[in-house]
Design a protein around this motif. Structure first.
Motif, PDB file in Angstrom:
ATOM      1  N   THR A 126      16.943  57.242  25.352  1.00  0.00           N
ATOM      2  CA  THR A 126      15.835  57.714  26.179  1.00  0.00           C
ATOM      3  C   THR A 126      16.300  58.768  27.192  1.00  0.00           C
ATOM      4  O   THR A 126      15.656  59.801  27.374  1.00  0.00           O
ATOM      5  CB  THR A 126      15.194  56.537  26.926  1.00  0.00           C
ATOM      6  N   PHE A 127      17.423  58.510  27.863  1.00  0.00           N
ATOM      7  CA  PHE A 127      17.922  59.436  28.872  1.00  0.00           C
ATOM      8  C   PHE A 127      18.364  60.754  28.230  1.00  0.00           C
ATOM      9  O   PHE A 127      18.143  61.829  28.786  1.00  0.00           O
ATOM     10  CB  PHE A 127      19.090  58.808  29.641  1.00  0.00           C
ATOM     11  N   LEU A 128      18.982  60.669  27.070  1.00  0.00           N
ATOM     12  CA  LEU A 128      19.426  61.874  26.388  1.00  0.00           C
ATOM     13  C   LEU A 128      18.248  62.757  26.009  1.00  0.00           C
ATOM     14  O   LEU A 128      18.285  63.982  26.207  1.00  0.00           O
ATOM     15  CB  LEU A 128      20.227  61.516  25.135  1.00  0.00           C
ATOM     16  N   VAL A 129      17.198  62.152  25.466  1.00  0.00           N
ATOM     17  CA  VAL A 129      16.021  62.935  25.086  1.00  0.00           C
ATOM     18  C   VAL A 129      15.425  63.624  26.309  1.00  0.00           C
ATOM     19  O   VAL A 129      15.057  64.805  26.249  1.00  0.00           O
ATOM     20  CB  VAL A 129      14.973  62.038  24.396  1.00  0.00           C
ATOM     21  N   GLN A 130      15.357  62.924  27.425  1.00  0.00           N
ATOM     22  CA  GLN A 130      14.828  63.534  28.649  1.00  0.00           C
ATOM     23  C   GLN A 130      15.713  64.691  29.102  1.00  0.00           C
ATOM     24  O   GLN A 130      15.215  65.744  29.540  1.00  0.00           O
ATOM     25  CB  GLN A 130      14.728  62.495  29.759  1.00  0.00           C
ATOM     26  N   ALA A 131      17.029  64.508  28.964  1.00  0.00           N
ATOM     27  CA  ALA A 131      17.948  65.583  29.359  1.00  0.00           C
ATOM     28  C   ALA A 131      17.763  66.813  28.475  1.00  0.00           C
ATOM     29  O   ALA A 131      17.782  67.950  28.966  1.00  0.00           O
ATOM     30  CB  ALA A 131      19.392  65.085  29.277  1.00  0.00           C
ATOM     31  N   VAL A 132      17.568  66.594  27.187  1.00  0.00           N
ATOM     32  CA  VAL A 132      17.352  67.716  26.267  1.00  0.00           C
ATOM     33  C   VAL A 132      16.075  68.455  26.632  1.00  0.00           C
ATOM     34  O   VAL A 132      16.036  69.696  26.671  1.00  0.00           O
ATOM     35  CB  VAL A 132      17.295  67.207  24.807  1.00  0.00           C
ATOM     36  N   ILE A 133      15.015  67.709  26.913  1.00  0.00           N
ATOM     37  CA  ILE A 133      13.734  68.331  27.279  1.00  0.00           C
ATOM     38  C   ILE A 133      13.851  69.092  28.593  1.00  0.00           C
ATOM     39  O   ILE A 133      13.453  70.261  28.702  1.00  0.00           O
ATOM     40  CB  ILE A 133      12.627  67.264  27.372  1.00  0.00           C
ATOM     41  N   SER A 134      14.413  68.436  29.605  1.00  0.00           N
ATOM     42  CA  SER A 134      14.493  69.050  30.939  1.00  0.00           C
ATOM     43  C   SER A 134      15.456  70.228  30.984  1.00  0.00           C
ATOM     44  O   SER A 134      15.306  71.125  31.813  1.00  0.00           O
ATOM     45  CB  SER A 134      14.918  67.993  31.972  1.00  0.00           C
ATOM     46  N   VAL A 172      17.088  66.898  17.423  1.00  0.00           N
ATOM     47  CA  VAL A 172      16.171  66.481  18.492  1.00  0.00           C
ATOM     48  C   VAL A 172      15.221  65.404  17.986  1.00  0.00           C
ATOM     49  O   VAL A 172      15.015  64.374  18.650  1.00  0.00           O
ATOM     50  CB  VAL A 172      15.379  67.689  19.036  1.00  0.00           C
ATOM     51  N   GLU A 173      14.643  65.619  16.810  1.00  0.00           N
ATOM     52  CA  GLU A 173      13.720  64.623  16.256  1.00  0.00           C
ATOM     53  C   GLU A 173      14.439  63.310  15.967  1.00  0.00           C
ATOM     54  O   GLU A 173      13.850  62.231  16.103  1.00  0.00           O
ATOM     55  CB  GLU A 173      13.068  65.167  14.987  1.00  0.00           C
ATOM     56  N   SER A 174      15.709  63.384  15.607  1.00  0.00           N
ATOM     57  CA  SER A 174      16.488  62.167  15.365  1.00  0.00           C
ATOM     58  C   SER A 174      16.660  61.373  16.654  1.00  0.00           C
ATOM     59  O   SER A 174      16.533  60.138  16.661  1.00  0.00           O
ATOM     60  CB  SER A 174      17.857  62.527  14.779  1.00  0.00           C
ATOM     61  N   ALA A 175      16.951  62.073  17.746  1.00  0.00           N
ATOM     62  CA  ALA A 175      17.080  61.389  19.035  1.00  0.00           C
ATOM     63  C   ALA A 175      15.759  60.768  19.468  1.00  0.00           C
ATOM     64  O   ALA A 175      15.720  59.659  20.020  1.00  0.00           O
ATOM     65  CB  ALA A 175      17.571  62.373  20.099  1.00  0.00           C
TER      66      ALA A 175
END
Length: 319
Positions: free
Chosen positions: A193-201, A175-178
């Motif tokens: 950016t979109f992947l990080v948002q998907a992981v969070i959401s 996660v920190e790498s993304a």
């Protein structure tokens, strides 16, 4: 090394010719590791990276951290850098200097590690403090996902082996790498950016960050998410959590593997789906899920994280 191809032989001949032909009037002293990069056109991008990353002085001198005074460097060729779109000083300027320095140190280790001592399943600790591992695949030997194409080039302060891909390690979890990519702390143009948002959401951040979990992650770029119908970040934020979880888990395989270690034609995802791999070619392969017609290609393979391996891909692997 077995199965050295013509390109590797030409690289070896160029190296040898450059080293011995600088001055025919006297016997040339053995150059330093940095000197080999400067003198040889096959390592001109590495030379530029060493200058920008501030490690030329290190690789020009004796190693104070080893009794031998030597380093071993796994040196990416120009073609290796070009696979990341890095072909000259201008494109290297797209990298953060701290990231570039750490990446170069990831290619360096203390002492002389000769080819005769490199064994399948062995490891070597980098100057960054992160271990690299050696993998035999057919007649070829890899360090992580990078094929060793030339071995045992002697330098005054150590040994150089040439490799066909730049090795990348983040030193932090998946996660920190993304997030590093999203916040432009690695490449100046963020891609995930979109992947990080998907992981969070999706609520999966804690799972993917857990040091006790180890995954191979196929990480779609922003362009891949847009092509899959997520036109904006709000589309990702507003997607049902269950949908995001199903999509993301289809990109995760339990157990971190470099491309060189993936020998099966299929793999079961953390979500219970199946991924199908193409033949291993030039150090990469394509990945197909049941929900897409065209396989995903690798944009940046073999990023080593503290709890797995990330391969950046150009297509979302829909379940």
């Amino acid at each position: 090394m077995k199965n050295i191809n013509i390109k590797s032989v030409l690289l070896a001949l160029t190296l040898i010719g450059t080293i011995v032909s600088c001055d025919s009037d006297y016997k040339e002293e053995t150059p330093s590791i940095a000197g080999i990069a400067v003198a040889n056109p096959n390592f001109s991008t590495l030379e530029g990276a060493a200058v920008q990353g501030g490690v030329v002085g290190v690789l020009s001198n004796s190693n104070p951290n080893d009794p031998s005074g030597h380093y071993t460097v796994f040196a990416p060729t120009n073609d290796a850098f070009a696979r990341l779109g890095l072909v000259d000083a201008g494109t290297l300027g797209g990298l953060q200097n701290d990231f570039l320095t750490n990446t170069l140190l990831y290619h360096v280790s203390n002492g002389d590690l000769l080819a005769s001592k490199i064994m399948n399943g062995g490891t070597s600790t980098s100057a960054l403090g992160v271990d690299r591992r050696f993998i035999s695949r057919g007649n070829d030997l890899y360090i992580n996902g990078s094929k060793i194409i030339l071995t045992d080039v002697n330098a005054s302060n150590g040994t150089v082996h040439a490799i066909d891909k730049v090795m990348i390690a983040t030193g932090v979890n998946i996660v920190e790498s993304a997030i590093l990519l999203k916040d432009a702390k690695v490449f100046k143009a963020p891609e995930l950016t979109f992947l990080v948002q998907a992981v969070i959401s999706s609520g999966l951040a804690s799972v993917l960050a857990d040091p006790d979990n180890n995954f191979t992650i196929y990480a779609p770029t922003d362009a891949a998410f847009k092509a899959a119908g997520f036109a904006t970040l709000d589309d990702v934020k507003n997607a049902p959590q269950a949908t995001l979880q199903a999509v993301l888990l289809n990109h995760a395989i339990v157990g971190g593997k470099f491309t060189s270690e993936q020998t099966s034609t299929t793999a079961v995802t953390a979500g219970g789906g199946t991924l199908t791999y193409s033949a291993f070619l030039n150090g990469t392969f394509t990945v197909k899920s049941n929900g897409i017609a065209t396989p995903a290609k690798m944009v940046i393979p073999d990023i080593q994280c503290s709890n797995g391996i990330v391969h950046v891909i150009d297509t979302v692997l829909l379940p």
